[in-house]
Design a protein around this motif. Structure first.
Motif, PDB file in Angstrom:
ATOM      1  N   GLU A   1       7.275  -8.228   0.349  1.00 55.61           N
ATOM      2  CA  GLU A   1       6.501  -7.227  -0.376  1.00 55.61           C
ATOM      3  C   GLU A   1       6.417  -7.607  -1.847  1.00 55.61           C
ATOM      4  OE1 GLU A   1       8.653  -3.661   0.513  1.00 55.61           O
ATOM      5  OE2 GLU A   1       7.725  -3.445   2.495  1.00 55.61           O
ATOM      6  N   ASP A   2       5.195  -7.602  -2.343  1.00 49.38           N
ATOM      7  CA  ASP A   2       4.913  -7.944  -3.746  1.00 49.38           C
ATOM      8  C   ASP A   2       4.471  -6.674  -4.461  1.00 49.38           C
ATOM      9  OD1 ASP A   2       4.301  -9.168  -6.135  1.00 49.38           O
ATOM     10  OD2 ASP A   2       2.428 -10.050  -5.434  1.00 49.38           O
TER      11      ASP A   2
ATOM     12  N   GLY B   1       5.622  -3.769  -4.044  1.00 50.81           N
ATOM     13  CA  GLY B   1       5.607  -2.665  -3.111  1.00 50.81           C
ATOM     14  C   GLY B   1       4.580  -2.772  -1.999  1.00 50.81           C
ATOM     15  N   ARG B   2       3.733  -3.802  -2.022  1.00 46.29           N
ATOM     16  CA  ARG B   2       2.713  -3.986  -0.987  1.00 46.29           C
ATOM     17  C   ARG B   2       3.053  -5.198  -0.131  1.00 46.29           C
ATOM     18  NH1 ARG B   2      -2.061  -1.402  -1.292  1.00 46.29           N
ATOM     19  NH2 ARG B   2      -3.070  -3.110  -0.167  1.00 46.29           N
ATOM     20  N   ALA B   3       2.850  -5.071   1.180  1.00 40.64           N
ATOM     21  CA  ALA B   3       3.129  -6.183   2.079  1.00 40.64           C
ATOM     22  C   ALA B   3       2.222  -7.355   1.774  1.00 40.64           C
ATOM     23  CB  ALA B   3       2.940  -5.742   3.527  1.00 40.64           C
ATOM     24  N   ALA B   4       2.821  -8.524   1.566  1.00 42.95           N
ATOM     25  CA  ALA B   4       2.050  -9.715   1.215  1.00 42.95           C
ATOM     26  C   ALA B   4       2.078 -10.769   2.308  1.00 42.95           C
ATOM     27  CB  ALA B   4       2.596 -10.320  -0.086  1.00 42.95           C
TER      28      ALA B   4
ATOM     29  N   GLU C   1       2.321  -0.809  11.118  1.00 42.76           N
ATOM     30  CA  GLU C   1       2.915  -0.696   9.787  1.00 42.76           C
ATOM     31  C   GLU C   1       2.237  -1.556   8.731  1.00 42.76           C
ATOM     32  OE1 GLU C   1       7.112  -1.074   9.499  1.00 42.76           O
ATOM     33  OE2 GLU C   1       7.529   0.289  11.186  1.00 42.76           O
ATOM     34  N   LEU C   2       1.482  -2.579   9.152  1.00 44.30           N
ATOM     35  CA  LEU C   2       0.928  -3.529   8.194  1.00 44.30           C
ATOM     36  C   LEU C   2      -0.591  -3.476   8.174  1.00 44.30           C
ATOM     37  CD1 LEU C   2       3.249  -6.543   9.086  1.00 44.30           C
ATOM     38  CD2 LEU C   2       3.520  -4.923   7.198  1.00 44.30           C
ATOM     39  N   ASP C   3      -1.166  -3.739   7.003  1.00 40.78           N
ATOM     40  CA  ASP C   3      -2.621  -3.732   6.849  1.00 40.78           C
ATOM     41  C   ASP C   3      -3.242  -4.972   7.477  1.00 40.78           C
ATOM     42  OD1 ASP C   3      -2.465  -1.344   5.448  1.00 40.78           O
ATOM     43  OD2 ASP C   3      -2.368  -2.348   3.485  1.00 40.78           O
TER      44      ASP C   3
ATOM     45  N   GLU D   1      -5.168  -7.267   6.387  1.00 44.60           N
ATOM     46  CA  GLU D   1      -5.247  -8.525   5.639  1.00 44.60           C
ATOM     47  C   GLU D   1      -3.909  -9.248   5.501  1.00 44.60           C
ATOM     48  OE1 GLU D   1      -4.790  -5.193   2.537  1.00 44.60           O
ATOM     49  OE2 GLU D   1      -5.862  -5.523   4.437  1.00 44.60           O
ATOM     50  N   VAL D   2      -2.828  -8.675   5.962  1.00 36.94           N
ATOM     51  CA  VAL D   2      -1.508  -9.299   5.810  1.00 36.94           C
ATOM     52  C   VAL D   2      -1.418 -10.546   6.688  1.00 36.94           C
ATOM     53  CG1 VAL D   2       0.979  -9.014   6.133  1.00 36.94           C
ATOM     54  CG2 VAL D   2      -0.400  -7.110   5.259  1.00 36.94           C
TER      55      VAL D   2
END
Length: 454
Positions: free
Chosen positions: A122-123, A125-128, A169-171, A173-174
């Motif tokens: 997480e970068d 706070g967002r999943a990278a 849980e993940l968007d 684009e991850v």
């Protein structure tokens, strides 16, 4: 800004990852030859603060314990994994700070193993990036049958649930960054491509497009053979693999090669199959240095058997050593470079066998020659179609079943030529007349040789 560097281990179909920021980094599922990882970190100018294992691996030896010892990094291992080395146990939801603004979060994703854990970087706070190990792969999932046969269906259902948890849980684009799936036998099937995202998998992966019962049925029906050496990888990884020794093996001369062959040891010629068919030391086995050397040699060779390596150059020996330590073949007892002229005692002649195509095979049959056609592909490959009248013995079973090959000249084939060359060398060493079909299986169809299985 964060980075993710991929370290490929092509022969085993696996990837490891170095990820982090300007000052600190984490290594996901490191290979046993950790010098590659240390060099990658040096190029980035970062300190390795964490080494993270997604699971106790069944297909290769991990460099995790040694990398953590050398670098002083914390070694993150799923808490439920039973290991006997020092580690930092991680459970679902645990986090560590890799670098300023970069956090690694553990997500329990059982299925490939009961304790399997994925990690999300997480970068801010967002999943990278999602490091999914043997859970969600490109177009498939990790196979669920490597731990215990009685758990296979339960783990297949867990794989389904874990894939859905990641997708929920993940968007879209991850990026999905798996360890397995690039030719690894840890993958439940083979999929095209070498990059993917949660969104792409949501649209195409059976685990995310089928209902649970259909998915499980399809996974269980598609499970293939398990390489024999896998039985040794899990226990070794649980104990903590020893550091590797890649110093050159003892040089072998013609007398020593002959003695080792006479003692029943394995002498493995790493040259390409064309050169071996033309001239080789009688009794030696052909495992090409390029390709899946570690997988097939470790699969076929009796575990712990002394092995001597032959190659055209010292570089090829060194490359082979590196590949073999990844699967626990640590020290060849000897090695020789050059060509058969230097590997044979005075007065000995090199052995050879012919190579052919499927068109040659069709002509031989049309001419009425009495031949045996031996198919050394896996069961799943043969099920899609085979040469009419052929005998079937998968290459990984051949050494122990040579007596089952019918009498006569054996024309041996696989799907492309590499495994046929291995099989031809086994048969040649056993004194059989053999022809290696060095051709793609699609040519068998063109030659009118195949029967499609129902």
């Amino acid at each position: 800004m964060f980075f993710v560097d991929t370290l490929e281990t092509e022969g085993l179909g696996n990837r490891s990852y170095l990820a982090g920021g300007a000052g600190g980094a984490v290594v996901i599922d490191p290979p046993r030859d950790i010098d590659r990882v240390i060099a990658a970190a040096a190029r980035r100018g970062v300190r390795i603060g964490y080494v993270a294992e997604t699971h106790v691996h069944n297909d290769y030896l991990s460099g995790g314990p040694e990398l953590a010892r050398i670098t002083g990094a914390r070694h993150l291992v799923p808490a439920a994994a039973e290991v006997s080395f020092a580690r930092t146990p991680v459970a679902d939801g645990d986090t560590v700070t890799v670098d300023e603004g970069l956090v690694l979060r553990a997500i329990a994703t059982p299925g490939h193993t009961p304790h399997h854990t994925s990690y999300v970087l997480e970068d801010g706070g967002r999943a990278a990036a999602a490091f999914t190990g043997g859970s969600l792969l490109i177009g498939t999932v990790g196979r669920p049958d490597l731990v215990e046969p009685r758990l296979t269906e339960r783990l297949a259902r867990a794989q389904y649930a874990s894939a859905h948890r990641l997708a929920d849980e993940l968007d879209d684009e991850v990026p999905v960054l798996p360890t397995h799936g690039f030719g690894s036998f840890c993958s439940s099937s083979q999929a095209e491509g070498d990059a993917t995202t949660i969104g792409k998998e949501r649209a195409s992966n059976d685990a995310l497009t089928l209902d649970a019962d259909t998915f499980v049925e399809r996974v269980l029906a598609g499970l293939d053979d398990i390489p024999a050496y896998y039985a040794h990888m899990g226990p070794a990884n649980a104990a903590g693999p020893a550091p590797v020794d890649l110093t050159p093996p003892e040089p072998a001369d013609a007398e020593q090669i002959a003695r080792r062959l006479a003692a029943g040891e394995w002498v493995v010629d790493l040259r390409n199959r064309v050169a071996i068919a033309e001239r080789h030391v009688a009794g030696s086995f052909n495992f090409e240095g390029e390709g899946q050397l570690a997988t097939y040699l470790a699969w076929l060779m009796p575990w712990g058997k002394p092995v001597t390596l032959l190659a055209d150059t010292p570089e090829r020996i060194a490359d082979a050593q590196r590949e073999l330590v990844r699967v626990g073949i640590d020290r060849p007892v000897a090695a020789a470079t050059g060509d058969p002229d230097g590997w044979l005692r005075e007065g000995e002649e090199p052995a050879s066998f012919p190579r052919a195509t499927f068109a040659d095979l069709a002509r031989a049959r049309a001419d009425g020659e009495r031949i045996v056609v031996l198919d050394v592909r896996r069961d799943s490959e043969r099920a899609a179609g085979h040469v009419e009248g052929s005998v079937h013995l998968p290459v990984h079973q051949l050494h122990g079943r040579l007596g089952e090959v019918p009498e006569g000249t054996v024309w041996v084939h696989c799907a492309g030529g590499m495994r046929a060359a291995i099989a031809a060398s086994l048969l040649d060493a056993a004194g059989r007349d053999v022809v290696a079909v060095d051709d793609g299986f699609e040519a068998a169809v063109e030659a009118g040789l195949t029967v499609t299985a129902p």
